[in-house]
Design a protein around this motif. Structure first.
Motif, PDB file in Angstrom:
ATOM      1  N   GLU A 171       0.687  -1.494   0.638  1.00 16.21           N
ATOM      2  CA  GLU A 171      -0.090   0.150  -0.205  1.00 16.21           C
ATOM      3  C   GLU A 171       0.673   1.123  -0.121  1.00 16.21           C
ATOM      4  OE1 GLU A 171      -3.815   1.886   2.225  1.00 16.21           O
ATOM      5  OE2 GLU A 171      -2.968   0.101   3.360  1.00 16.21           O
ATOM      6  N   LEU A 172       1.757   1.075   0.833  1.00 15.00           N
ATOM      7  CA  LEU A 172       2.739   2.630   0.642  1.00 15.00           C
ATOM      8  C   LEU A 172       3.124   2.571  -0.771  1.00 15.00           C
ATOM      9  CD1 LEU A 172       4.770   4.210   2.134  1.00 15.00           C
ATOM     10  CD2 LEU A 172       6.612   2.817   2.333  1.00 15.00           C
ATOM     11  N   PHE A 173       3.731   1.944  -1.088  1.00 17.77           N
ATOM     12  CA  PHE A 173       3.978   1.988  -2.377  1.00 17.77           C
ATOM     13  C   PHE A 173       3.190   2.909  -3.553  1.00 17.77           C
ATOM     14  CE2 PHE A 173       7.841  -0.392  -0.597  1.00 17.77           C
ATOM     15  CZ  PHE A 173       8.709   0.446  -1.092  1.00 17.77           C
ATOM     16  N   THR A 174       1.517   1.578  -3.272  1.00 20.40           N
ATOM     17  CA  THR A 174       0.616   2.092  -4.383  1.00 20.40           C
ATOM     18  C   THR A 174       0.680   3.595  -3.878  1.00 20.40           C
ATOM     19  OG1 THR A 174       0.354   0.038  -4.282  1.00 20.40           O
ATOM     20  CG2 THR A 174      -1.224   1.809  -5.214  1.00 20.40           C
ATOM     21  N   LYS A 175       0.416   4.298  -2.847  1.00 16.19           N
ATOM     22  CA  LYS A 175       0.245   5.260  -2.832  1.00 16.19           C
ATOM     23  C   LYS A 175       0.973   6.296  -2.549  1.00 16.19           C
ATOM     24  CE  LYS A 175      -3.214   4.505   0.766  1.00 16.19           C
ATOM     25  NZ  LYS A 175      -3.793   4.604   1.980  1.00 16.19           N
ATOM     26  N   THR A 176       2.372   5.598  -3.140  1.00 18.01           N
ATOM     27  CA  THR A 176       3.296   7.341  -3.115  1.00 18.01           C
ATOM     28  C   THR A 176       3.389   7.952  -4.644  1.00 18.01           C
ATOM     29  OG1 THR A 176       5.397   5.736  -1.831  1.00 18.01           O
ATOM     30  CG2 THR A 176       6.032   7.186  -3.754  1.00 18.01           C
ATOM     31  N   VAL A 257      13.342   6.140  -0.345  1.00 19.28           N
ATOM     32  CA  VAL A 257      13.675   4.909  -1.338  1.00 19.28           C
ATOM     33  C   VAL A 257      11.840   5.079  -1.625  1.00 19.28           C
ATOM     34  CG1 VAL A 257      13.551   2.398  -2.322  1.00 19.28           C
ATOM     35  CG2 VAL A 257      15.582   3.674  -0.742  1.00 19.28           C
ATOM     36  N   PRO A 258      10.723   5.029  -1.732  1.00 23.95           N
ATOM     37  CA  PRO A 258       9.582   4.684  -2.375  1.00 23.95           C
ATOM     38  C   PRO A 258       9.644   5.746  -3.593  1.00 23.95           C
ATOM     39  CG  PRO A 258       8.552   4.366  -0.379  1.00 23.95           C
ATOM     40  CD  PRO A 258       9.913   4.527  -0.332  1.00 23.95           C
ATOM     41  N   VAL A 259       9.859   7.292  -3.474  1.00 27.84           N
ATOM     42  CA  VAL A 259       9.668   8.388  -3.687  1.00 27.84           C
ATOM     43  C   VAL A 259      10.632   7.972  -4.652  1.00 27.84           C
ATOM     44  CG1 VAL A 259       9.662  11.002  -3.965  1.00 27.84           C
ATOM     45  CG2 VAL A 259       8.482   9.787  -2.131  1.00 27.84           C
ATOM     46  N   LEU A 260      11.606   7.562  -4.643  1.00 30.41           N
ATOM     47  CA  LEU A 260      12.979   8.035  -5.522  1.00 30.41           C
ATOM     48  C   LEU A 260      12.311   6.982  -6.609  1.00 30.41           C
ATOM     49  CD1 LEU A 260      16.013   7.986  -3.603  1.00 30.41           C
ATOM     50  CD2 LEU A 260      15.457   9.399  -4.770  1.00 30.41           C
ATOM     51  N   LEU A 261      11.940   5.312  -5.852  1.00 30.69           N
ATOM     52  CA  LEU A 261      11.652   4.486  -7.355  1.00 30.69           C
ATOM     53  C   LEU A 261      10.630   4.859  -8.514  1.00 30.69           C
ATOM     54  CD1 LEU A 261      11.566   1.253  -5.013  1.00 30.69           C
ATOM     55  CD2 LEU A 261      13.169   1.800  -7.068  1.00 30.69           C
ATOM     56  N   LYS A 262       9.396   5.818  -7.620  1.00 29.48           N
ATOM     57  CA  LYS A 262       7.879   6.205  -8.805  1.00 29.48           C
ATOM     58  C   LYS A 262       8.428   6.922  -9.410  1.00 29.48           C
ATOM     59  CE  LYS A 262       4.100   4.432  -7.470  1.00 29.48           C
ATOM     60  NZ  LYS A 262       2.787   4.839  -6.883  1.00 29.48           N
ATOM     61  N   LEU A 278      14.244  -7.302  -1.410  1.00 25.82           N
ATOM     62  CA  LEU A 278      13.499  -6.351  -1.924  1.00 25.82           C
ATOM     63  C   LEU A 278      13.376  -5.793  -2.644  1.00 25.82           C
ATOM     64  CD1 LEU A 278      13.090  -6.533   1.879  1.00 25.82           C
ATOM     65  CD2 LEU A 278      11.672  -7.400   0.865  1.00 25.82           C
ATOM     66  N   SER A 279      14.159  -5.348  -3.171  1.00 25.83           N
ATOM     67  CA  SER A 279      14.437  -4.219  -3.955  1.00 25.83           C
ATOM     68  C   SER A 279      13.502  -4.172  -5.771  1.00 25.83           C
ATOM     69  CB  SER A 279      16.154  -4.306  -4.616  1.00 25.83           C
ATOM     70  OG  SER A 279      16.354  -4.829  -4.918  1.00 25.83           O
ATOM     71  N   VAL A 280      13.476  -6.122  -6.084  1.00 23.76           N
ATOM     72  CA  VAL A 280      13.081  -6.102  -7.109  1.00 23.76           C
ATOM     73  C   VAL A 280      10.986  -6.036  -6.996  1.00 23.76           C
ATOM     74  CG1 VAL A 280      12.188  -8.546  -8.395  1.00 23.76           C
ATOM     75  CG2 VAL A 280      14.377  -7.848  -8.163  1.00 23.76           C
ATOM     76  N   ILE A 281      11.068  -6.502  -5.079  1.00 26.54           N
ATOM     77  CA  ILE A 281       9.341  -6.650  -5.480  1.00 26.54           C
ATOM     78  C   ILE A 281       9.073  -5.004  -5.100  1.00 26.54           C
ATOM     79  CG2 ILE A 281       7.684  -6.868  -4.123  1.00 26.54           C
ATOM     80  CD1 ILE A 281       9.359  -9.918  -2.670  1.00 26.54           C
ATOM     81  N   GLU A 282      10.085  -4.252  -4.478  1.00 26.64           N
ATOM     82  CA  GLU A 282       9.610  -2.896  -4.284  1.00 26.64           C
ATOM     83  C   GLU A 282       9.295  -1.596  -5.675  1.00 26.64           C
ATOM     84  OE1 GLU A 282      11.582  -2.023  -0.270  1.00 26.64           O
ATOM     85  OE2 GLU A 282      12.324  -1.298  -1.924  1.00 26.64           O
ATOM     86  N   GLY A 283      10.195  -2.354  -6.400  1.00 25.81           N
ATOM     87  CA  GLY A 283      10.469  -1.863  -8.045  1.00 25.81           C
ATOM     88  C   GLY A 283       9.032  -2.076  -8.774  1.00 25.81           C
ATOM     89  N   MET A 284       8.708  -3.136  -8.211  1.00 22.92           N
ATOM     90  CA  MET A 284       8.045  -3.696  -9.176  1.00 22.92           C
ATOM     91  C   MET A 284       6.485  -3.194  -8.612  1.00 22.92           C
ATOM     92  SD  MET A 284       8.395  -7.780 -10.062  1.00 22.92           S
ATOM     93  CE  MET A 284       9.485  -8.189 -10.922  1.00 22.92           C
ATOM     94  N   ALA A 285       6.430  -2.985  -6.983  1.00 19.73           N
ATOM     95  CA  ALA A 285       4.901  -2.531  -5.983  1.00 19.73           C
ATOM     96  C   ALA A 285       4.916  -0.572  -7.076  1.00 19.73           C
ATOM     97  CB  ALA A 285       5.097  -2.766  -5.204  1.00 19.73           C
ATOM     98  N   SER A 286       5.861   0.002  -6.801  1.00 18.92           N
ATOM     99  CA  SER A 286       6.187   0.764  -7.834  1.00 18.92           C
ATOM    100  C   SER A 286       5.801   1.994  -8.875  1.00 18.92           C
ATOM    101  CB  SER A 286       7.470   1.609  -7.901  1.00 18.92           C
ATOM    102  OG  SER A 286       7.822   2.067  -6.316  1.00 18.92           O
TER     103      SER A 286
END
Length: 364
Positions: A171-176, A257-262, A278-286
């Motif tokens: 949810e954090l990465f979706t909302k960022t 990091v979520p902001v930078l990825l987005k 986790l960086s793979v998943i975070e990138g995809m979630a962004s």
């Protein structure tokens, strides 16, 4: 139930980031979970966790995490908690030896975060590892590949192993929300295309390949390196020798990091090996395309939801990046596949499985 997580420090890395994100969530669920680090360096991750009102953060304030005297400093903590959950070497060894010397009955759990390390390929340390693992009631493997490695190289009883995949706050990465690229650094134009790699600066992560790939790409494609570590000086020298100073940006350890990825265009993972990054998943979630090295711990996670390149092949990495940036339809297709794939790795599932494991061990 009083649980203590122990780790070397909260510098930079997947295990460290995982604890930052999950320990507060355990406590919100009314589970008493605290943290102890071997050294007391005030890294940004540690400062963030200390600001939380949900938990206690302890430190041995050790000047050298490899000093065996840490064993005796750990003993008092084994007497205060019902279960100790350990991450990474050498904390992995010191906690077991503290248990032996103190005759503590505290249950121990260890999480194995990687498919490879120097001890696995060293026959002497393999023998020691086999001894150390015997004292852990359970060993959590963050992927099936890690479990297979432990069974093959250490001949560990499979009943001692349990696979619990890492998770992130989807949810954090979706909302960022993204920011203008020029806000990241004044030398970046909003029209530039940004690659981003989030990882500690160590051999395993191979930022060298990510840097070298820029030689084969247009000038408006730039690279953000988020993290820090022992290889930073070497990487800065490489960037300078290749004349890439205006295209590679060292951002250090960041909490945004979520902001930078987005705000970036493509997420790059060029590791030599991994556990479950986790960086793979975070990138995809962004909702960004992920281009990753085809190595154990990565290719199973990326599957058809991203692009893979041969480890260390900077030309192939550059080619994959160009394929994405030259075709908007293809770019959006890969980004969407990754976003859907990331949804199955919500951190709530991981926390629930760990809480069930803790309860089962303490009831025995």
């Amino acid at each position: 139930m009083k649980v203590l997580h122990i780790i070397n420090n909260l510098g930079t890395g997947g295990a460290e980031k995982l604890l930052i994100d999950t320990i507060p969530l355990f406590n919100k669920k009314k589970r008493h979970v605290d943290l102890l680090t071997l050294d007391g360096n005030e890294y940004p991750y540690l400062k963030k966790l200390k600001a939380s009102s949900f938990l206690s953060v302890h430190s041995l304030n050790s000047r050298n995490i490899y000093n065996p005297l840490n064993i005796f400093k750990l003993i008092p903590y084994l007497r205060k908690y019902d279960l100790i959950h350990v991450h990474l070497f050498p904390a992995q060894y010191w906690v077991v030896l503290a248990k032996i010397f103190s005759f503590s009955k505290t249950k121990l759990v260890f999480t194995e975060h990687s498919t490879s390390n120097k001890r696995i390929v060293n026959s002497f340390f393999r023998v020691i590892d086999k001894f150390i693992y015997k004292f852990y009631a359970k060993v959590i493997c963050i992927s099936d590949e890690i479990k297979d490695v432990l069974v093959k190289h250490l001949t560990i009883d499979e009943s001692k192993l349990i696979v619990i995949e890492n998770g992130i706050d989807i949810e954090l990465f979706t909302k960022t929300v993204s920011i203008n690229k020029s806000e990241i650094n004044k030398n970046i134009l909003d029209s530039d295309k940004l690659l981003i790699q989030v990882a500690g600066f160590r051999y395993q992560k191979d930022q060298v390949t990510a840097i070298k790939c820029l030689q084969h790409l247009p000038q408006d494609i730039k690279l953000l390196l988020v993290g820090d570590g022992e290889f930073r000086n070497d990487l800065e020298k490489l960037v300078n020798s290749l004349g890439l100073n205006e295209r590679v940006f060292f951002l250090g350890i960041r909490l945004d990091v979520p902001v930078l990825l987005k705000s970036s265009d493509i997420v790059v993972i060029s590791s030599h090996w991994e556990g479950m990054p986790l960086s793979v998943i975070e990138g995809m979630a962004s909702n960004k395309p992920v281009v990753a090295s085809n190595v154990p711990g990565v290719f199973q996670l990326v599957a058809d939801a991203g692009l893979l390149f041969q480890k260390g092949n900077d030309r192939e990495l550059a080619s994959k990046i160009e394929e994405l940036l030259c075709d908007d339809v293809y770019y959006n297709e890969i980004a969407e596949k990754g976003f859907k794939h990331a949804q199955q790795f919500d951190v709530g599932k991981m926390i629930e499985k760990q809480m069930i494991l803790y309860k089962e061990l303490l009831e025995k």
